[in-house]
Structure formats: C-alpha cells, structure tokens
Motif scaffolding. Structure first.
Motif, PDB file in Angstrom:
ATOM      1  N   SER A  47       0.842  -1.198   0.000  1.00  0.00           N
ATOM      2  CA  SER A  47       0.000   0.000   0.000  1.00  0.00           C
ATOM      3  C   SER A  47       0.875   1.246   0.000  1.00  0.00           C
ATOM      4  N   LYS A  48       0.231   2.390  -0.206  1.00  0.00           N
ATOM      5  CA  LYS A  48       0.972   3.651  -0.311  1.00  0.00           C
ATOM      6  C   LYS A  48       1.200   4.279   1.071  1.00  0.00           C
ATOM      7  N   TYR A  49       2.030   5.337   1.062  1.00  0.00           N
ATOM      8  CA  TYR A  49       2.268   6.211   2.217  1.00  0.00           C
ATOM      9  C   TYR A  49       3.089   5.560   3.335  1.00  0.00           C
ATOM     10  N   HIS A  50       3.823   4.499   3.042  1.00  0.00           N
ATOM     11  CA  HIS A  50       4.659   3.873   4.067  1.00  0.00           C
ATOM     12  C   HIS A  50       6.051   4.506   4.046  1.00  0.00           C
TER      13      HIS A  50
ATOM     14  N   THR B 172       6.116   4.135   9.782  1.00  0.00           N
ATOM     15  CA  THR B 172       4.975   5.017  10.011  1.00  0.00           C
ATOM     16  C   THR B 172       4.232   5.300   8.709  1.00  0.00           C
ATOM     17  N   LEU B 173       3.005   5.759   8.862  1.00  0.00           N
ATOM     18  CA  LEU B 173       2.185   6.162   7.724  1.00  0.00           C
ATOM     19  C   LEU B 173       2.115   7.683   7.672  1.00  0.00           C
ATOM     20  N   ILE B 174       2.586   8.268   6.580  1.00  0.00           N
ATOM     21  CA  ILE B 174       2.519   9.709   6.357  1.00  0.00           C
ATOM     22  C   ILE B 174       1.863   9.914   5.000  1.00  0.00           C
ATOM     23  N   MET B 175       0.812  10.699   4.945  1.00  0.00           N
ATOM     24  CA  MET B 175      -0.004  10.828   3.740  1.00  0.00           C
ATOM     25  C   MET B 175       0.681  11.703   2.687  1.00  0.00           C
ATOM     26  N   MET B 176       1.835  11.231   2.228  1.00  0.00           N
ATOM     27  CA  MET B 176       2.524  11.894   1.128  1.00  0.00           C
ATOM     28  C   MET B 176       3.311  10.843   0.352  1.00  0.00           C
ATOM     29  N   GLU B 177       3.595  11.170  -0.921  1.00  0.00           N
ATOM     30  CA  GLU B 177       4.324  10.282  -1.817  1.00  0.00           C
ATOM     31  C   GLU B 177       5.472  11.050  -2.459  1.00  0.00           C
ATOM     32  N   PRO B 178       6.423  10.336  -3.073  1.00  0.00           N
ATOM     33  CA  PRO B 178       7.519  11.037  -3.756  1.00  0.00           C
ATOM     34  C   PRO B 178       7.044  12.019  -4.822  1.00  0.00           C
TER      35      PRO B 178
END
Length: 416
Positions: free
Chosen positions: A256-259, A285-291
């Motif tokens: 999944s995303k945001y890891h 942690t999960l942070i709601m951002m992507e590269p």
C-alpha cells in the motif's frame, strides 16, 4: 488377427451407437428450446433495433473505409518523416551515450510514435477528411449521392461514426496508454540524451492531512530518501505533536501507499502543561505523502493516467496547494481533444464536399491553416490558464467552443 479386428469393429460400433443416442438427445433438446424461444423472440423483436450495424449501409461502409484508411495513411506518412528528422538530429547523442538499439526502438520510438500521433490527431483528421472528400467531390460521387436523394445530414452519418471511433481511440490512448509510455521515454532521454531531470528538492513544506504539516530539508528522489524531517500536528490551532527524524525512507516494496521508515526519530506529545517524549532508532509510520508530492519536474502531468491525474488534483486541492492548474488543464484537455474530431470533421466535410475547379489544393491549404490554428489556440489557451488565472476547464474547451461556431457556419453553407 481376426479376433483383434472383430474387437476393434465392436468398439467402433459402441462409439457410433453412443454418439447416435446422445445426438438424438441434443437434437430433441434443441427443438424444445426452439419451440419455447419462438414466442419469446416474437415479443422481443424490438431488441433487433438496438443493433447499431443495422443502420450502417453499403454507402456508410464505403465512406468509413475511406476515412479511416486515409487517416492511418496520413499518420504513417507524417510520423515517418518525423522519425527520419528525429534520427538525424539525435543520432550523434545516441552514439555518444552508447544507447542500445533495443532501447532506441522499443523504449524511445515505440513511445515517440503514439505520443506525437495523438498530439497531432486533429491535424490528421482534418487532412484525411479534406483529402478523400475532395476526391469524392472531384469524381462527382458527392453529386451522385445528393442526386439519389441522400441528404447532406444523412451523408454526415458515416463521417460522425468514423469521428467517434477516432475520438474513443484518442481518449483511450491519451488517458491510459501514452502516460505510461511517456515515463519510459523520459527515462530514456535522461540516460541517453542527457536531458537533466529534476531529482531533488530543498525545503519542502506541505500539508499532508487536516492540521498535519510536513517539512523536509532535502529530498533525493533517486533514493526516495529525505533528510531533516519534521511533522507537526495541530488541533484547534494548537500544536499537539512534533516529530523529528534525521532521515525518512519511502517504502517502495510495500503493498500500500504512504509507508515511510524514519531513522533516529523523536516525538514530543503536548497535553496541556504535560509533555511526553519518545524516541528510537527505527520507526515504520504512515505519512499521507508520496515522492510525486515532493519533486516537481517539467511535463510531470503528462506521466499520469487520467484517474491518477484526478486523484492527484483532488489531493493537492485538499492540501491547499496552488500548483495544480497545469494538471487541471491537462486533465480537461484530454477530454476536449477527443471531441475535436467531431468539430474538425464537420468543417472538413462542409468545405470539401462541393465540386470546384482547381482541385483539392485550396481545401488542403484551408484545412492545414485551420488545423494549425486549432493547435496554436490550444497552446495559447493553456498558457493563459497557467499564467493568467483563466479557469482550466474554459482554457481546455475554448478552442472547441470557437471552432464549433465555425463548424456550424460551414455546415449551414454546405451543399444540400
């Protein structure tokens, strides 16, 4: 030997009897289904009217084949010329950076061709319509159709069917296929054409959630790693949590995303006058951002499929980012460009369906001028949206709106 042959004949006889018995059963079942289905089929006869091919006659197939064939021929001709010029221009760079032949063919030109074919699709549509319709008019075929009682409105049917097919193909390629190929082509250009790509960012600050602000001092997109990271959480305009980390690493293999993985981290939690501090060496942690949220490169909007583009725009708007205009223009332009086939086809048929002295040279000149005018207006309106605060949807649809009026005027003046 005689006994063996008798056994073989006996087996064949058994198989023949088995097939005969079951075949009779199948025939009886089919006859029963046919008897039951006939009264139902007579009541559902209106379903036949939903078949679209019943409305396409021999004349329609003739024009559709001419339209699609000329369109493909025009694309093949123009793209072949473009490839020759591109090879002549880039051959020295390919040799200098030792680009392998397989990468040149499959990574660069296999994605170069659909990109430029889709980009100039309105031009190809217009040229195709002007070319073969002028040919039909020159051979008095249009006059024969109109004299036989075929109205100009009826004559437009096969043109609109062809335009619909081209429009669907253009939308599908532009929204789902070409963006993926653009990524491969840009990576090739970075490796073998020395086109520098932005791979880092400095002092990035963005809102990753409601009341959650992230800051990265330096981010390296090649390694997907950030340095000097902090994350602040606010509730009712008060700071309730402050996290810092020496490094953060994006988990590219996660399902999944945001890891993200934080290194040398520290969290301060503020509860009234109390403060709780926790720290450690590693933290998942999960942070709601992507590269893609951290590094912006020129033409990045062209590498997103339409669903990804819509998701990205909504996410940036929720974060309060103002850097979404070019993405919104790209999203709406993909839809508007597909509808250009209908407008330019109407103009082309209306202009070239009348038989005139002098051949098709005049029509081709008008067609090229209008096509280039459409492409130029598309570029100018996009620039106004990005730099002059024009609404992105209006900027994307403005060429279609203007040329729709031209199409209506030409249609009214067409021979009937």
């Amino acid at each position: 030997m005689q006994y063996a042959e008798i056994r073989k004949h006996r087996k064949r006889l058994k198989v023949a009897r088995w097939i005969d018995n079951h075949l009779k059963g199948f025939v009886a079942a089919w006859q029963w289904i046919k008897r039951k289905w006939q009264p139902i089929a007579s009541r559902l006869g209106w379903i036949k009217k939903l078949n679209p091919f019943r409305y396409i006659k021999i004349l329609d197939w003739y024009i559709i084949r001419k339209f699609i064939g000329t369109y493909i021929f025009a694309i093949a001709l123009i793209i072949s010329i473009s490839i020759v010029f591109d090879i002549n221009e880039n051959l020295a760079k390919f040799t200098q950076y030792h680009a392998p032949l397989r990468a040149i063919v499959f990574d660069y030109y296999a994605n170069f061709i659909p990109y430029f074919a889709n980009l100039f699709s309105p031009l190809f549509v217009f040229i195709a319509v002007i070319f073969f319709t002028s040919k039909l008019a020159g051979n008095s075929e249009i006059i024969s159709m109109l004299a036989a009682g075929v109205s100009f409105k009826r004559l437009m049917r096969p043109y609109m069917i062809s335009a619909a097919l081209i429009s669907l193909m253009t939308f599908y390629l532009g929204s789902y296929v070409i963006p993926k190929g653009t990524v491969i082509r840009q990576n090739f250009e970075t490796l073998y054409k020395n086109k520098k790509k932005n791979t880092s960012a400095e002092n990035v600050q963005l809102q990753v959630g409601k009341g959650v602000i992230a800051y990265i001092q330096h981010y390296d997109n090649t390694m997907k790693r950030g340095y000097g990271f902090c994350l602040d959480k606010f509730e009712n305009k008060k700071l309730v949590s402050h996290m810092t980390a020496q490094e953060i690493q994006y988990d590219t293999i996660s399902d999944s995303k945001y890891h993200w993985k934080a290194t040398t981290w520290r969290i301060r939690e503020l509860k009234g006058l109390r403060e709780k501090i926790t720290n450690g060496a590693k933290l998942d942690t999960l942070i709601m951002m992507e590269p893609t949220d951290l590094v912006f490169s020129k033409g990045q909007q062209e590498t997103f499929t339409s669903p990804q583009l819509r998701e990205y725009i909504n996410k940036q708007i929720d974060r309060g980012s103002g850097n979404v205009v070019q993405y919104e223009v790209e999203y709406h332009k993909r839809i508007a460009s597909s509808f250009a086939s209908f407008i330019l086809t109407t103009i082309g048929v209306s202009l070239s369906s009348r038989k005139r002295k002098g051949g098709m040279g005049l029509y081709l000149g008008i067609g090229l001028a209008l096509s280039f005018g459409y492409i130029m207006l598309q570029t100018v309106s996009s620039t106004f949206a990005i730099n002059a605060n024009t609404p992105p949807m209006l900027a994307a649809w403005l060429p279609n709106i203007i040329f729709a009026f031209i199409a209506y005027f030409c249609y009214r003046k067409a021979p009937n």
